[in-house]
Enzyme design. Structure first.
Site, mmCIF file in Angstrom:
data_model
loop_
_atom_site.group_PDB
_atom_site.id
_atom_site.type_symbol
_atom_site.label_atom_id
_atom_site.label_comp_id
_atom_site.label_asym_id
_atom_site.label_seq_id
_atom_site.Cartn_x
_atom_site.Cartn_y
_atom_site.Cartn_z
ATOM 1 N N GLU A 114 22.183 -27.242 -18.373
ATOM 2 C CA GLU A 114 21.040 -26.242 -19.195
ATOM 3 C C GLU A 114 21.065 -25.212 -17.962
ATOM 4 O O GLU A 114 21.473 -25.344 -16.920
ATOM 5 C CB GLU A 114 19.897 -27.041 -19.444
ATOM 6 C CG GLU A 114 20.172 -27.993 -20.426
ATOM 7 C CD GLU A 114 18.784 -28.562 -21.000
ATOM 8 O OE1 GLU A 114 18.632 -29.060 -22.101
ATOM 9 O OE2 GLU A 114 18.068 -28.782 -19.944
ATOM 10 N N HIS A 238 9.698 -20.840 -23.459
ATOM 11 C CA HIS A 238 10.901 -21.082 -23.798
ATOM 12 C C HIS A 238 11.541 -19.808 -24.354
ATOM 13 O O HIS A 238 11.163 -19.482 -25.423
ATOM 14 C CB HIS A 238 10.899 -22.571 -24.793
ATOM 15 C CG HIS A 238 12.162 -22.890 -24.852
ATOM 16 N ND1 HIS A 238 13.363 -22.142 -25.293
ATOM 17 C CD2 HIS A 238 12.767 -24.071 -24.232
ATOM 18 C CE1 HIS A 238 14.573 -23.254 -25.182
ATOM 19 N NE2 HIS A 238 14.146 -24.232 -24.520
ATOM 20 N N ARG A 285 14.849 -20.116 -17.362
ATOM 21 C CA ARG A 285 14.084 -19.563 -18.504
ATOM 22 C C ARG A 285 13.110 -18.321 -18.354
ATOM 23 O O ARG A 285 13.116 -17.620 -19.345
ATOM 24 C CB ARG A 285 13.138 -20.833 -18.777
ATOM 25 C CG ARG A 285 14.188 -21.732 -19.661
ATOM 26 C CD ARG A 285 13.177 -23.236 -19.613
ATOM 27 N NE ARG A 285 14.037 -24.153 -20.326
ATOM 28 C CZ ARG A 285 13.531 -25.375 -20.535
ATOM 29 N NH1 ARG A 285 12.312 -25.789 -20.510
ATOM 30 N NH2 ARG A 285 14.372 -26.151 -21.215
ATOM 31 N N HIS A 346 5.993 -22.800 -23.491
ATOM 32 C CA HIS A 346 6.636 -24.058 -23.867
ATOM 33 C C HIS A 346 6.327 -25.091 -22.686
ATOM 34 O O HIS A 346 6.282 -26.601 -23.115
ATOM 35 C CB HIS A 346 8.119 -23.768 -23.616
ATOM 36 C CG HIS A 346 9.233 -25.091 -23.782
ATOM 37 N ND1 HIS A 346 8.953 -25.828 -24.862
ATOM 38 C CD2 HIS A 346 9.971 -25.424 -22.766
ATOM 39 C CE1 HIS A 346 10.268 -26.681 -24.486
ATOM 40 N NE2 HIS A 346 10.478 -26.733 -23.358
ATOM 41 N N ARG A 381 9.396 -24.254 -14.010
ATOM 42 C CA ARG A 381 10.238 -25.595 -14.179
ATOM 43 C C ARG A 381 11.505 -25.517 -14.599
ATOM 44 O O ARG A 381 11.990 -24.796 -15.308
ATOM 45 C CB ARG A 381 9.462 -26.379 -15.031
ATOM 46 C CG ARG A 381 9.913 -27.717 -15.767
ATOM 47 C CD ARG A 381 9.397 -28.356 -16.690
ATOM 48 N NE ARG A 381 9.233 -28.022 -17.994
ATOM 49 C CZ ARG A 381 10.275 -28.181 -18.805
ATOM 50 N NH1 ARG A 381 11.479 -28.880 -18.500
ATOM 51 N NH2 ARG A 381 10.383 -27.700 -19.888
#
Length: 528
Positions: A114, A238, A285, A346, A381
């Protein structure tokens, strides 16, 4: 049958953090777990991606630590990051033992990649990892005679020394008051130790991937009781939430980009990430969300396209069975068509300040998971570190409670909930109106890109609403909607105060007035 109102340990929240703590405590103690709705309604069940752990040959703990620190823009506490990262392989082994059916490559776990990760290290169950984990945890908790699960309980406030029959200012937490949807009454639950595992504050925003119950309850309750709250300005958006006005909050997992998905401007037909970052679609992100936000604003779009149709259809269906089926039901075939997406709130990176043992500032009160600020995430994060944090801190809090059990005093007599001076509300419309207003102005004024002027506007609106909600709360019987509105507003206030306090852009906090990043990273800490 043990009385759930008087247990050894009370856990508020039935997601990954809460149930991990419960299972670790239940060998020795009687545990009550309160769930706000159904037991599987929290954020855990919605987590599509997976759990990050160093398991690939050639990967190292140092690499995972470094990736976490880079994503967190240097605001993470390195010692905490090392502690969590090094605990990951054992957490995965524990879940496998509970029966979580992780995807395998022959004899080894299948790992996906990811954004922000330098290696393949995401352990997963197709594209519905959270659901599989939640089911396994609930199954184990239900089977344990020392755990009592109580659904449909909306926590109102922590029961503290202020609520003792003989008033004390000691600041101990003795449990909580919670509204029962079954009895329509507020009930008192007491315990020697209380663990907050209530999740984040995502529903303060108009577009959010969080479940409906993520109204910042634990953060607001802890703040009112006297805990410090930290880094609330760092709201993670997100980048890719399905844009569909009928379907709320359907997330298109990061792994779609990890396996080759491209972001396309539907107006120009061009892939746009090359103009923003050399890591392209696999940038962290915050970078991807800001790029999408910029394209949407610049071209006046409603959404952008996420396109994986150039990959082999069998590969796409095999990797993303749930997303494929869901989109097909909406008339989108992701093997031949692009997916319309927008960023959505998110994850809440800030929260109640805790130490390595999950302890808050108040004796007897612990916190774990998204409700907390442990030092792991910093200013942003890293993907798939969130479920990991739940398991590590659920276990950490449980371990500390067990080791220091004899030092935890028995709860004194606590006053029951008093509603002798209030009546039933005559105008529920006030709650609905204020709820919608908060979510709209937070989205518009405290979103992906901020300015001081917009933040001041939000602060002004919050001050006006505060008077209205406090007045309403003082006069009427509590209902789940009123409890949530009060917590939502408190959370919004903490977010805006934190954002105004930070005079730089770092990680998820991006302001046009202070585009620079300061040399030294400092946490925003609000003291009640």
């Amino acid at each position: 049958m043990p009385d759930p109102h008087h247990s050894d340990v009370l856990i508020i929240g039935s997601g990954a953090a809460g149930l991990t703590a419960a299972l670790n405590l239940a060998e020795r103690f009687r545990v009550t777990v309160l769930a706000k709705g159904a037991l599987n309604e929290g954020s855990t069940a919605w987590a599509q991606g997976g759990i990050a752990a160093v398991l690939e040959p050639g990967d190292t703990f140092d690499n995972h630590v470094e990736d976490t620190m880079v994503a967190g823009a240097g605001l993470n506490d390195r010692a905490i990051v090392e502690f969590v990262v090094e605990s990951a392989p054992a957490a995965i082994a524990g879940l496998a033992k509970l029966g979580v059916p992780f995807n395998m490559d022959g004899e080894t776990l299948h790992l996906t990649r990811e954004g922000g990760h330098s290696h393949r290290r995401i352990v997963h169950v197709d594209d519905a990892t959270g659901w599989a984990v939640q089911e396994a945890l609930i199954r184990a908790a239900r089977a344990h005679p020392n755990i009592t699960l109580v659904p449909d309980m909306v926590a109102v406030d922590l029961a503290t020394s202020r609520h003792e029959q003989r008033y004390s200012g000691a600041g101990n937490v003795w449990g909580c008051y919670a509204f029962s949807r079954a009895t329509d009454r507020v009930e008192l639950f007491t315990a020697r130790a209380t663990i907050l595992a209530t999740g984040g504050a995502g529903r303060t925003y108009l577009f959010s991937t969080a479940p409906r119950g993520a109204t910042g309850d634990g953060i607001a309750m802890a703040w009112r009781a006297g805990c410090r709250v930290s880094n609330m300005e760092f709201m993670q958006f997100h980048p890719t939430c399905l844009y569909n006005l009928e379907v709320k909050n359907f997330l298109i997992t990061e792994a779609v980009r990890g396996e080759g998905g491209r972001l396309i401007n539907p107006q120009t037909g061009k892939r746009f990430m090359p103009y923003y970052d050399k890591r392209l679609e696999l940038a962290p992100r915050d970078v991807v969300a800001r790029a999408i936000d910029a394209e949407i604003k610049r071209y006046g779009l409603d959404y952008v396209h996420l396109d994986i149709s150039h990959m082999d259809p069998d590969f796409v269906r095999g990797h993303f069975p749930n997303i494929y089926e869901k989109l097909l039901g909406l008339g989108i075939d992701m093997t031949t068509q692009p997916i319309p997406v927008v960023p959505a709130q998110h994850y809440t990176c800030g929260g109640v300040v805790i130490d390595r043992d999950g302890r808050t500032d108040l004796p007897g009160l612990y916190a774990a998971g998204e409700v907390s600020q442990s030092g792991l995430h910093g200013a942003n994060r890293l993907a798939s570190n969130s479920l990991l944090e739940c398991f590590v801190y659920g276990e950490s809090a449980a371990r500390h409670i067990a080791a220091h059990w004899d030092a935890l005093p028995v709860p004194p007599a606590i006053r029951p909930w008093d509603e002798s001076r209030v009546t039933d509300s005559d105008e529920e419309v006030v709650i609905k109106q204020n709820w919608t207003e908060i979510r709209r102005f937070l989205w518009n004024y405290v979103g992906i890109v901020r300015t001081t002027k917009r933040l001041e506007r939000a602060r002004h609106r919050i001050a006006v609403l505060n008077d209205e909600v406090e007045d309403y709360y003082g006069h009427f019987r509590v209902t789940p909607d009123l409890i949530e509105l009060r917590n939502l507003l408190q959370s919004a206030d903490l977010i805006v105060r934190s954002a105004l306090h930070r005079k730089e852009s770092r990680g998820l906090h991006y302001t046009l007035d202070y585009p620079q990043t300061d040399e030294h990273a400092v946490d925003t800490v609000l003291v009640p």
